[in-house]
Write a protein that holds these residues in place. Structure first.
Motif, short mmCIF file in Angstrom:
data_model
loop_
_atom_site.label_atom_id
_atom_site.label_comp_id
_atom_site.label_asym_id
_atom_site.label_seq_id
_atom_site.Cartn_x
_atom_site.Cartn_y
_atom_site.Cartn_z
N LEU A 162 -39.39 58.28 -25.84
CA LEU A 162 -39.12 57.00 -26.49
C LEU A 162 -37.70 56.53 -26.20
O LEU A 162 -37.47 55.34 -25.96
CB LEU A 162 -39.35 57.10 -28.00
N GLU A 163 -36.77 57.46 -26.24
CA GLU A 163 -35.38 57.11 -25.94
C GLU A 163 -35.25 56.62 -24.50
O GLU A 163 -34.54 55.65 -24.22
CB GLU A 163 -34.48 58.33 -26.16
N ILE A 189 -35.82 49.55 -21.21
CA ILE A 189 -35.96 48.18 -21.72
C ILE A 189 -34.60 47.52 -21.80
O ILE A 189 -34.43 46.35 -21.41
CB ILE A 189 -36.67 48.19 -23.10
N LEU A 190 -33.61 48.26 -22.31
CA LEU A 190 -32.25 47.69 -22.39
C LEU A 190 -31.69 47.36 -21.01
O LEU A 190 -31.07 46.31 -20.81
CB LEU A 190 -31.31 48.66 -23.10
N GLU A 191 -31.94 48.24 -20.04
CA GLU A 191 -31.45 47.98 -18.67
C GLU A 191 -32.14 46.76 -18.08
O GLU A 191 -31.49 45.96 -17.39
CB GLU A 191 -31.70 49.21 -17.81
N LEU A 244 -30.61 43.68 -19.80
CA LEU A 244 -29.24 43.43 -19.34
C LEU A 244 -29.22 43.00 -17.87
O LEU A 244 -28.42 42.19 -17.47
CB LEU A 244 -28.35 44.68 -19.54
N GLY A 245 -30.11 43.59 -17.09
CA GLY A 245 -30.17 43.24 -15.66
C GLY A 245 -30.74 41.85 -15.45
O GLY A 245 -30.38 41.15 -14.50
N GLY A 246 -31.59 41.39 -16.32
CA GLY A 246 -32.21 40.07 -16.18
C GLY A 246 -31.31 38.93 -16.60
O GLY A 246 -31.51 37.79 -16.24
N LYS A 247 -30.26 39.18 -17.36
CA LYS A 247 -29.38 38.12 -17.86
C LYS A 247 -28.35 37.75 -16.89
O LYS A 247 -27.86 38.08 -16.00
CB LYS A 247 -28.71 38.54 -19.17
#
Length: 115
Positions: A100-101, A107-109, A112-115
């Protein structure tokens, strides 16, 4: 006189030894009769859970047979098996937590990569 006391004692003992179990047998209801007295909802629930109880019981007997094959006492083998099972469950929880971690990090990457 003494013989009369022995006869009374023998009669009283016989009444207790034979009459007690006979009374219990006479007073104890039949399991089917008890089941018929159940609330209909309780009857339905009992019938639904019967298969699960039978399955649990057969698993329990299987474990006992397995434990009895060891030279150690059954309770020692059962305690060892329980300890192994707890360790395996703990390892499984840790694996799930790590997974899960890892998913959170991915998901966070992605965010952040999409922004």
């Amino acid at each position: 006189m003494r013989a009369l006391a022995y006869i009374k004692m023998l009669v009283a003992g016989t009444v207790c030894c034979v009459g007690g179990p006979a009374l219990v047998y006479y007073v104890t209801p039949d399991p089917d009769e008890l089941f018929k007295r159940y609330n209909p909802d309780l009857q339905r629930k009992t019938l639904e859970l019967r298969e699960q109880r039978e399955k649990n019981y057969s698993e329990f007997l299987g474990k006992l047979r397995e434990y009895s094959k060891s030279d150690k006492p059954i309770w020692v083998v059962a305690a060892e098996e329980e300890k192994k099972q707890r360790l395996a469950e703990k390892a499984e929880r840790k694996r799930v937590r790590d997974e899960l971690e890892k998913q959170k990090q991915e998901i966070l990457e992605e965010q952040l990569g999409g922004k």
